[in-house]
Scaffold this motif. Structure first.
Motif, PDB file in Angstrom:
ATOM      1  N   GLU A  86       9.705  29.572  70.593  1.00 29.34           N
ATOM      2  CA  GLU A  86      10.964  28.861  70.833  1.00 29.34           C
ATOM      3  C   GLU A  86      11.479  29.060  72.250  1.00 29.34           C
ATOM      4  O   GLU A  86      12.063  28.141  72.835  1.00 29.34           O
ATOM      5  N   ASP A  87      11.227  30.233  72.839  1.00 26.62           N
ATOM      6  CA  ASP A  87      11.693  30.417  74.221  1.00 26.62           C
ATOM      7  C   ASP A  87      10.909  29.520  75.180  1.00 26.62           C
ATOM      8  O   ASP A  87      11.421  29.078  76.209  1.00 26.62           O
ATOM      9  N   GLU A  88       9.650  29.213  74.815  1.00 30.43           N
ATOM     10  CA  GLU A  88       8.868  28.284  75.636  1.00 30.43           C
ATOM     11  C   GLU A  88       9.442  26.871  75.536  1.00 30.43           C
ATOM     12  O   GLU A  88       9.514  26.149  76.535  1.00 30.43           O
ATOM     13  N   LEU A  89       9.857  26.499  74.316  1.00 35.85           N
ATOM     14  CA  LEU A  89      10.481  25.177  74.146  1.00 35.85           C
ATOM     15  C   LEU A  89      11.819  25.103  74.876  1.00 35.85           C
ATOM     16  O   LEU A  89      12.139  24.106  75.521  1.00 35.85           O
ATOM     17  N   ARG A  90      12.597  26.177  74.748  1.00 36.69           N
ATOM     18  CA  ARG A  90      13.876  26.224  75.469  1.00 36.69           C
ATOM     19  C   ARG A  90      13.658  26.028  76.962  1.00 36.69           C
ATOM     20  O   ARG A  90      14.355  25.240  77.616  1.00 36.69           O
ATOM     21  N   ALA A  91      12.671  26.752  77.498  1.00 33.72           N
ATOM     22  CA  ALA A  91      12.388  26.669  78.940  1.00 33.72           C
ATOM     23  C   ALA A  91      11.947  25.251  79.310  1.00 33.72           C
ATOM     24  O   ALA A  91      12.361  24.701  80.334  1.00 33.72           O
ATOM     25  N   PHE A  92      11.134  24.666  78.419  1.00 31.35           N
ATOM     26  CA  PHE A  92      10.609  23.317  78.670  1.00 31.35           C
ATOM     27  C   PHE A  92      11.750  22.309  78.823  1.00 31.35           C
ATOM     28  O   PHE A  92      11.798  21.533  79.782  1.00 31.35           O
ATOM     29  N   PHE A  93      12.692  22.328  77.854  1.00 29.29           N
ATOM     30  CA  PHE A  93      13.801  21.356  77.923  1.00 29.29           C
ATOM     31  C   PHE A  93      14.843  21.765  78.956  1.00 29.29           C
ATOM     32  O   PHE A  93      15.544  20.917  79.508  1.00 29.29           O
ATOM     33  N   GLY A  94      14.932  23.083  79.206  1.00 25.73           N
ATOM     34  CA  GLY A  94      15.885  23.573  80.209  1.00 25.73           C
ATOM     35  C   GLY A  94      15.564  23.050  81.599  1.00 25.73           C
ATOM     36  O   GLY A  94      16.459  22.787  82.401  1.00 25.73           O
ATOM     37  N   LYS A  95      14.279  22.888  81.860  1.00 26.76           N
ATOM     38  CA  LYS A  95      13.842  22.448  83.191  1.00 26.76           C
ATOM     39  C   LYS A  95      14.012  20.943  83.388  1.00 26.76           C
ATOM     40  O   LYS A  95      13.931  20.445  84.497  1.00 26.76           O
ATOM     41  N   ARG A  96      14.179  20.239  82.262  1.00 28.38           N
ATOM     42  CA  ARG A  96      14.256  18.786  82.376  1.00 28.38           C
ATOM     43  C   ARG A  96      15.696  18.299  82.382  1.00 28.38           C
ATOM     44  O   ARG A  96      16.552  18.880  81.732  1.00 28.38           O
ATOM     45  N   GLU A  97      15.890  17.214  83.078  1.00 33.58           N
ATOM     46  CA  GLU A  97      17.218  16.608  83.175  1.00 33.58           C
ATOM     47  C   GLU A  97      17.596  15.938  81.867  1.00 33.58           C
ATOM     48  O   GLU A  97      16.730  15.382  81.179  1.00 33.58           O
ATOM     49  N   GLY A  98      18.853  15.991  81.500  1.00 35.04           N
ATOM     50  CA  GLY A  98      19.337  15.131  80.422  1.00 35.04           C
ATOM     51  C   GLY A  98      19.215  15.695  79.022  1.00 35.04           C
ATOM     52  O   GLY A  98      19.346  14.961  78.043  1.00 35.04           O
ATOM     53  N   TRP A  99      18.932  16.979  78.898  1.00 35.35           N
ATOM     54  CA  TRP A  99      18.858  17.548  77.566  1.00 35.35           C
ATOM     55  C   TRP A  99      19.903  18.644  77.413  1.00 35.35           C
ATOM     56  O   TRP A  99      20.168  19.406  78.334  1.00 35.35           O
ATOM     57  N   GLY A 100      20.520  18.711  76.237  1.00 36.13           N
ATOM     58  CA  GLY A 100      21.579  19.680  75.972  1.00 36.13           C
ATOM     59  C   GLY A 100      21.020  21.043  75.611  1.00 36.13           C
ATOM     60  O   GLY A 100      19.828  21.314  75.756  1.00 36.13           O
ATOM     61  N   VAL A 101      21.924  21.882  75.123  1.00 36.34           N
ATOM     62  CA  VAL A 101      21.522  23.232  74.717  1.00 36.34           C
ATOM     63  C   VAL A 101      20.882  23.142  73.323  1.00 36.34           C
ATOM     64  O   VAL A 101      21.477  22.590  72.405  1.00 36.34           O
ATOM     65  N   PRO A 102      19.669  23.658  73.180  1.00 37.08           N
ATOM     66  CA  PRO A 102      18.977  23.498  71.901  1.00 37.08           C
ATOM     67  C   PRO A 102      19.645  24.256  70.746  1.00 37.08           C
ATOM     68  O   PRO A 102      20.321  25.259  70.965  1.00 37.08           O
ATOM     69  N   VAL A 103      19.447  23.715  69.541  1.00 36.06           N
ATOM     70  CA  VAL A 103      19.843  24.397  68.310  1.00 36.06           C
ATOM     71  C   VAL A 103      18.554  24.935  67.689  1.00 36.06           C
ATOM     72  O   VAL A 103      17.591  24.174  67.521  1.00 36.06           O
ATOM     73  N   VAL A 104      18.522  26.215  67.392  1.00 27.25           N
ATOM     74  CA  VAL A 104      17.302  26.811  66.848  1.00 27.25           C
ATOM     75  C   VAL A 104      17.632  27.609  65.584  1.00 27.25           C
ATOM     76  O   VAL A 104      18.596  28.370  65.558  1.00 27.25           O
ATOM     77  N   VAL A 105      16.860  27.391  64.530  1.00 29.04           N
ATOM     78  CA  VAL A 105      17.061  28.113  63.275  1.00 29.04           C
ATOM     79  C   VAL A 105      15.709  28.598  62.750  1.00 29.04           C
ATOM     80  O   VAL A 105      14.770  27.807  62.637  1.00 29.04           O
ATOM     81  N   GLY A 106      15.616  29.882  62.480  1.00 32.06           N
ATOM     82  CA  GLY A 106      14.378  30.435  61.928  1.00 32.06           C
ATOM     83  C   GLY A 106      14.416  30.428  60.410  1.00 32.06           C
ATOM     84  O   GLY A 106      15.460  30.640  59.802  1.00 32.06           O
ATOM     85  N   VAL A 107      13.267  30.116  59.796  1.00 37.30           N
ATOM     86  CA  VAL A 107      13.207  30.101  58.333  1.00 37.30           C
ATOM     87  C   VAL A 107      11.996  30.913  57.872  1.00 37.30           C
ATOM     88  O   VAL A 107      10.985  30.997  58.560  1.00 37.30           O
ATOM     89  N   VAL A 108      12.160  31.501  56.692  1.00 36.39           N
ATOM     90  CA  VAL A 108      11.104  32.350  56.156  1.00 36.39           C
ATOM     91  C   VAL A 108      10.821  31.912  54.731  1.00 36.39           C
ATOM     92  O   VAL A 108      11.755  31.637  53.970  1.00 36.39           O
ATOM     93  N   TYR A 109       9.538  31.819  54.391  1.00 31.58           N
ATOM     94  CA  TYR A 109       9.194  31.478  53.009  1.00 31.58           C
ATOM     95  C   TYR A 109       9.057  32.765  52.207  1.00 31.58           C
ATOM     96  O   TYR A 109       8.248  33.630  52.518  1.00 31.58           O
ATOM     97  N   VAL A 110       9.896  32.877  51.181  1.00 28.11           N
ATOM     98  CA  VAL A 110       9.831  34.041  50.310  1.00 28.11           C
ATOM     99  C   VAL A 110       9.230  33.588  48.986  1.00 28.11           C
ATOM    100  O   VAL A 110       9.846  32.801  48.272  1.00 28.11           O
ATOM    101  N   PRO A 111       8.027  34.041  48.662  1.00 25.40           N
ATOM    102  CA  PRO A 111       7.419  33.592  47.402  1.00 25.40           C
ATOM    103  C   PRO A 111       8.348  33.864  46.219  1.00 25.40           C
ATOM    104  O   PRO A 111       8.921  34.947  46.112  1.00 25.40           O
ATOM    105  N   GLY A 112       8.520  32.863  45.389  1.00 25.07           N
ATOM    106  CA  GLY A 112       9.410  33.007  44.239  1.00 25.07           C
ATOM    107  C   GLY A 112      10.822  32.542  44.532  1.00 25.07           C
ATOM    108  O   GLY A 112      11.558  32.177  43.625  1.00 25.07           O
ATOM    109  N   LEU A 113      11.227  32.572  45.779  1.00 20.80           N
ATOM    110  CA  LEU A 113      12.595  32.160  46.126  1.00 20.80           C
ATOM    111  C   LEU A 113      12.615  30.882  46.953  1.00 20.80           C
ATOM    112  O   LEU A 113      13.603  30.179  46.993  1.00 20.80           O
TER     113      LEU A 113
END
Lengths: 492, 305
Positions: free
Chosen positions: B256-283
């Motif tokens: 995700e920090d690579e993606l942040r850097a990628f869009f950070g360097k480009r014009e016209g993109w806002g601050v990214p929203v990032v959410v991590g998710v984990v698969y818990v077997p059974g839940l």
């Protein structure tokens, strides 16, 4: 967009008021030579217009997330008769249910509760339960720590017709349900495949007269012998108790020992099954007596005076005396008077004396336990009695159905708001996992209670009495049971 | 490409396209590379040499062809994707709610949304997006014809989809750029896609061009860490078998920090929203704060210019 606009325009129309419209539809369909049209496609088709089916549709219509769904109701009875149901204030239907505060809260949230005739609803504040063999007793009341949401009310006694009638009024107010009442389901099959659509997995309900309804989700709210359940190939396992539930509307000598503001429900466990007297408004009460089919037949055959005496005996005399009274084909009134004089009991710990029974209200039905193997299939869900039939001793049957509906609507809401196809098994899985175990535990507890108290003598009797007395003296345990009965306890 | 057993090891040229050119260690019996150290790098412009200008890797296409028949079986190999799908909508809802108010007037109900779903596969997300009442249309593209056939045939099972959902056998490169129909989307999505394309930088660049000013580019992928190698390649594919073998190529994962850097360097993109998710077997899938650093995560960025 156009279809949505038209959907909105379809108001609640009962079949009898829309024969004209139906005739036109029928003609239009002929042009399609028997195949379904877009008009026949619904998101939810509910078979069964009892308390579970009606509150399901009401909840779906009242919820902003699901109110755009195209929904239909199929019901065998003429709903306009139920909708306009009315009895004089001193008469009560014999089919009553105890509604838990959580069921009432749900009915209120979907806007239906205020449509019930409120002066026919009777809250009660105390339960007296005792062992007919040993006399061990437990009293339930909220005491100094009332339930925060409902005060001192344990549950509400209400006629089932008052509920279904209120739900129909609320549904009429909401509109948007295609109602097919006085309808006979001829067959449930599957849709077809065309160039445009593949509806081979969509259940199709064929009504007598040729109407067909295709369902994204087919809900079986169609009772213990659910045709929808059979269609889905879901088995219901269980057993018959060899008992019948005898019901009647009773008149008492007064409004109860605590007056109108402090009503009490009574239940006595007899070796033949529990007998319960539950308060209705004024000096009325409803009887639910689980007993042998032979005793039930006798009760139904007795003249009013003898019937009343047998009911009074059931709460006062010893099981031996009761057995004897059941062997007599008449003369219970005389026998009761004589035997009562020789039976010591605390007048105020049993219900007030029954002085009358409303004509035509003595009826009986066989008791059974059934639990469907699952509540869901691909594009099928079962609610209420179609999913489970419970022993009536805890008065939980109707409440379980309301719990099912609440959970199913929550599941549908989640599916709709996340773009899922609400009929798929995958979307319905949360409903199954939320309800199945909870219902199973309750079915099991009521079943064990029935069996425990069916024993007339032997080592089990002092043990169960000890249990009842023990529970009675342990406040936390008692609150647990009360919360369970009120439907707001720990989710088990 | 070390993905399919039928391909012999070593055919795939080891590339030097990424600044951190990591040697792929001796291929083991399972034809899977061991992870190199998961350090930060810029988003590769090319994972391996290819004559095509497409971001699509032919062996990826053949892998997903094999999966086509089971795509919609909720208890089949794609179950975990089915379970993740609702979280995608929750994430998009969160992104839209955080939109800077440049385009939408506040009080009125927002206009219905146009979606472009890139790498739609069997259509799990595309169908669900089309069903939402807030959606006006979904264009869903994928370069795997057999999967598109599955997607199209499955969509016929739901009468509500035909007017809103359109599948195209296309890549982001071949989607006509001149046609207004394929421009100015409110939401361009590529879920679980960037880890399967050969040239993620060019791919994201092209996806971004289809977003209208004020619209969102949303994606989900997996971080390239020791943990993700262990969970997605070893545990999920080999040990538990809940994800089909050969689905993941850990080397292609992007952090995700690579993606942040990628869009950070480009014009016209806002601050990214990032959410991590984990698969818990059974839940099932659960949002876990900070897990975007170690495993699956959602990434959304608004086009502001």
């Amino acid at each position: 967009m156009e279809s949505i606009a038209r959907r909105r325009a379809v108001a609640y129309v009962c079949r009898s008021c829309s024969r004209q419209g139906l005739r036109l539809q029928r003609q239009a369909r002929r042009a399609y030579s028997g195949t379904a049209t877009r008009d026949d496609i619904y998101d939810v088709v509910c078979v069964g217009g009892g308390p579970a089916g009606l509150s399901l549709l009401t909840a779906l219509r009242a919820n902003p997330t699901t109110s755009h769904l195209r929904v239909a109701l199929v019901e065998a009875q003429d709903l306009s008769k139920i909708r306009s149901w009315k009895l004089p204030p001193n008469q009560f239907s014999n089919r009553c249910s105890s509604l838990t505060p959580s069921s009432v809260l749900f009915l209120d949230q979907i806007g239906a509760w205020s449509h019930l005739e409120q002066d026919r609803v009777q809250p009660y504040h105390e339960m007296q339960v005792w062992d007919g063999v040993s006399g061990a007793r437990i009293e339930f009341d909220w005491g100094p720590n009332p339930n925060p949401s409902t005060g001192t009310t344990i549950a509400y006694m209400n006629e089932n017709l008052n509920l279904t009638s209120g739900l129909l009024k609320r549904l009429e107010e909401l509109g948007g349900v295609s109602v097919f009442d006085s309808a006979r389901v001829e067959h449930i099959g599957f849709g077809e495949q065309t160039d445009e659509l593949d509806l081979r997995e969509w259940p199709t309900v064929h009504l007598a007269g040729g109407k067909q309804l295709l369902a994204r989700l087919l809900v079986g709210a169609d009772g213990a012998n659910s045709p929808v359940r059979s269609f889905a190939g879901i088995e219901a396992k269980g057993w018959d108790y060899g008992r019948h539930g005898v019901v009647a509307t009773l008149e008492l000598e007064g409004e109860g020992w605590g007056g109108d503001q402090m009503k009490v429900a009574y239940q006595r466990f007899l070796p033949t099954g529990p007998v319960a007297m539950l308060p209705l408004p004024g000096n009325h009460a409803t009887l639910v007596w689980s007993t042998t089919p032979e005793n039930a037949a006798l009760l139904k055959s007795l003249p009013a005076e003898d019937f009343i005496s047998l009911v009074n005996s059931a709460f006062r005399l010893s099981p031996t005396d009761l057995d004897f009274l059941h062997t007599q084909s008449s003369g219970q009134a005389e026998e009761y008077k004589w035997r009562l004089e020789h039976t010591p009991f605390d007048r105020q710990s049993v219900p007030q004396t029954v002085v009358g029974v409303q004509t035509g209200t003595v009826a009986s039905f066989p008791l059974k336990l059934r639990h469907a193997d699952t509540y869901i299939g691909e594009r099928v869900a079962l609610v209420g009695d179609a999913a489970h039939t419970i022993h009536p001793l805890a008065g939980q049957g109707l409440n379980q159905g309301q719990g099912d509906v609440q959970s199913l609507v929550k599941t549908i809401d989640y599916a709709v708001s996340h773009g899922q196809d609400l009929g798929t098994r995958m979307s319905l899985e949360p409903y199954l996992s939320e309800r199945y175990t909870a219902n199973h535990v309750l079915l099991g507890v009521c079943d064990k209670l029935h069996k425990l108290y069916s024993v007339g003598s032997g080592p089990l009797v002092p043990l169960r009495s000890l249990g009842l007395n023990l529970v009675n003296s342990l406040t936390p345990l008692k609150s647990f049971f009360m919360n369970q009965a009120a439907g707001n306890g720990v989710k088990i | 490409m070390l993905r399919h057993a039928r391909q012999s090891v070593g055919i795939r040229p080891i590339t030097t396209g990424s600044p951190l050119s990591r040697p792929i260690l001796a291929a083991r019996r399972d034809h899977r590379p061991l992870p190199a150290s998961p350090g930060r790098r810029t988003i590769p412009t090319r994972h391996h040499s290819s004559s095509s200008s497409s971001s699509v890797n032919p062996s990826e296409v053949s892998h997903f062809t094999a999966l086509a028949s089971t795509w919609w079986d909720p208890h089949g190999p794609s179950r975990i994707l089915h379970l993740m799908n609702p979280l995608r909508h929750d994430f998009i809802t969160r992104c839209l709610a955080s939109s800077s108010s440049s385009s939408s007037s506040s009080s009125r109900t927002p206009p219905p949304l146009r979606y472009l779903d890139v790498g739609c596969g069997g259509g799990i997300f595309a169908e669900s997006a089309a069903r939402l009442p807030t959606t006006s249309s979904v264009i869903a593209i994928d370069p795997t014809p057999s999967i598109l056939a599955v997607a199209r045939s499955h969509a016929r099972r739901d009468p509500s989809l035909s007017s809103k959902l359109e599948y195209l056998d296309a890549t982001i490169e071949t989607l006509p750029a001149s046609d207004e129909k394929y421009q100015n989307f409110d939401v361009v999505s590529c879920f679980e896609v960037v880890e399967h394309v050969d040239n993620p930088a060019a791919f994201l660049e092209r996806c971004g061009q289809r977003v209208r000013p004020g619209g969102w580019l949303v994606l989900s992928t997996i971080a390239r860490t020791w943990t993700s190698w262990l969970t997605t390649n070893f545990v999920a594919e080999d040990l538990l078998g809940i994800v089909p073998k050969g689905t993941h190529d850990w080397d292609k994962y992007i952090n995700e920090d690579e993606l942040r850097a990628f869009f950070g360097k480009r014009e016209g993109w806002g601050v990214p929203v990032v959410v991590g998710v984990v698969y818990v077997p059974g839940l099932g899938w659960k949002e876990v704060k900070g897990s975007e650093k170690v495993g699956n995560y959602f990434f959304g960025v608004q086009r502001v210019g």
